[in-house]
Design a protein around this motif. Structure first.
Motif, PDB file in Angstrom:
ATOM      1  N   VAL A   1      45.945  43.926  49.293  1.00 50.81           N
ATOM      2  CA  VAL A   1      47.178  43.921  50.102  1.00 50.81           C
ATOM      3  C   VAL A   1      47.153  45.106  51.072  1.00 50.81           C
ATOM      4  O   VAL A   1      47.499  44.966  52.254  1.00 50.81           O
ATOM      5  N   LEU A   2      46.703  46.264  50.579  1.00 51.32           N
ATOM      6  CA  LEU A   2      46.591  47.434  51.451  1.00 51.32           C
ATOM      7  C   LEU A   2      45.636  47.150  52.612  1.00 51.32           C
ATOM      8  O   LEU A   2      45.921  47.495  53.765  1.00 51.32           O
ATOM      9  N   HIS A   3      44.526  46.513  52.306  1.00 52.20           N
ATOM     10  CA  HIS A   3      43.522  46.178  53.319  1.00 52.20           C
ATOM     11  C   HIS A   3      44.138  45.320  54.430  1.00 52.20           C
ATOM     12  O   HIS A   3      43.941  45.575  55.619  1.00 52.20           O
TER      13      HIS A   3
ATOM     14  N   ASN B   1      50.582  38.142  44.250  1.00 50.41           N
ATOM     15  CA  ASN B   1      51.420  38.137  43.046  1.00 50.41           C
ATOM     16  C   ASN B   1      51.172  39.332  42.137  1.00 50.41           C
ATOM     17  O   ASN B   1      52.037  39.721  41.377  1.00 50.41           O
ATOM     18  N   ASN B   2      49.973  39.876  42.182  1.00 54.57           N
ATOM     19  CA  ASN B   2      49.621  40.968  41.271  1.00 54.57           C
ATOM     20  C   ASN B   2      49.722  42.349  41.900  1.00 54.57           C
ATOM     21  O   ASN B   2      49.373  43.342  41.271  1.00 54.57           O
ATOM     22  N   SER B   3      50.180  42.398  43.141  1.00 57.97           N
ATOM     23  CA  SER B   3      50.246  43.696  43.813  1.00 57.97           C
ATOM     24  C   SER B   3      51.669  44.216  43.808  1.00 57.97           C
ATOM     25  O   SER B   3      52.617  43.448  43.908  1.00 57.97           O
TER      26      SER B   3
ATOM     27  N   SER C   1      44.682  44.304  38.762  1.00 54.81           N
ATOM     28  CA  SER C   1      45.923  44.656  39.467  1.00 54.81           C
ATOM     29  C   SER C   1      45.622  45.664  40.562  1.00 54.81           C
ATOM     30  O   SER C   1      46.177  45.590  41.669  1.00 54.81           O
ATOM     31  N   TYR C   2      44.742  46.590  40.247  1.00 52.30           N
ATOM     32  CA  TYR C   2      44.337  47.602  41.224  1.00 52.30           C
ATOM     33  C   TYR C   2      43.657  46.940  42.420  1.00 52.30           C
ATOM     34  O   TYR C   2      43.944  47.253  43.574  1.00 52.30           O
ATOM     35  N   LEU C   3      42.762  45.996  42.106  1.00 52.14           N
ATOM     36  CA  LEU C   3      42.069  45.229  43.158  1.00 52.14           C
ATOM     37  C   LEU C   3      43.090  44.506  44.042  1.00 52.14           C
ATOM     38  O   LEU C   3      42.950  44.468  45.272  1.00 52.14           O
TER      39      LEU C   3
ATOM     40  N   LEU D   1      39.738  38.789  40.268  1.00 51.51           N
ATOM     41  CA  LEU D   1      40.582  37.823  40.977  1.00 51.51           C
ATOM     42  C   LEU D   1      40.006  37.645  42.374  1.00 51.51           C
ATOM     43  O   LEU D   1      39.464  38.584  42.953  1.00 51.51           O
ATOM     44  N   VAL D   2      40.118  36.414  42.895  1.00 49.51           N
ATOM     45  CA  VAL D   2      39.541  36.153  44.219  1.00 49.51           C
ATOM     46  C   VAL D   2      40.510  35.454  45.179  1.00 49.51           C
ATOM     47  O   VAL D   2      40.230  35.351  46.366  1.00 49.51           O
TER      48      VAL D   2
END
Ligand SMILES: [Fe+2]
Length: 162
Positions: free
Chosen positions: A34-36, A92-94, A27-29, A84-85
């Motif tokens: 998304v931040l990137h 979806n996970n962010s 989730s952190y990744l 996750l890639v």
């Protein structure tokens, strides 16, 4: 989240801990990915008097985020799981909101970044706690470095906005 098969993973962390931490790291990744993308968006679309400074600063931020993305994904692998890639999985996970491709005034861009840094800071704190509860000092150590960086950059953005 996929587990790496046929591994005799003997790093002193039990299966349940590794799974729970890896899931949170994924989730952190996702948040970092998304931040990137958002930092690139703002780097490209920022306009106005402060363009050069903010354009450059945003590049510095996404370079740092890019390094963190690699480190977090490799930490998940070290814990016996696969990162996750897929871009849709990241979305979806962010819990960071994606934003449109449009003109952003420099200060507006910084406010958007600051809000995301605050979200990241909270998430980082929770993950450090989780890692420490399971005696996963390596994950905690990695994240403590990020926490310090996000807190410092938040102060610098606040100083710019004031
Ligand atoms: Fe660029």
């Amino acid at each position: 989240m996929e587990k790496i098969k046929n591994t005799n993973l003997n790093i002193g962390l039990n299966e349940k801990a590794r799974e729970e931490i890896s899931k949170s790291l994924n989730s952190y990744l996702s948040n970092l990915q998304v931040l990137h993308a958002k930092l690139h968006n703002l780097h490209w679309n920022v306009e106005g008097q402060n363009f050069f400074k903010i354009h450059e600063k945003l590049e510095e931020f996404y370079d740092t985020t890019s390094e963190q993305i690699d480190e977090v994904a490799e930490r998940i692998l070290s814990l016996g799981y696969r990162p996750l890639v897929k871009l849709n999985e990241y979305a979806n996970n962010s819990n960071l909101k994606e934003i449109e491709s449009k003109a952003y005034d420099g200060l507006e861009a910084l406010e958007i970044v600051l809000e995301d840094f605050y979200t990241l800071i909270n998430e980082t704190r929770n993950l450090i706690k989780l890692a420490q509860e399971h005696s996963d000092e390596s994950t905690a150590d990695m994240l403590i470095g990020y926490l310090k960086e996000y807190e410092k950059n938040s102060w610098m953005i606040r100083a710019t906005l004031s």
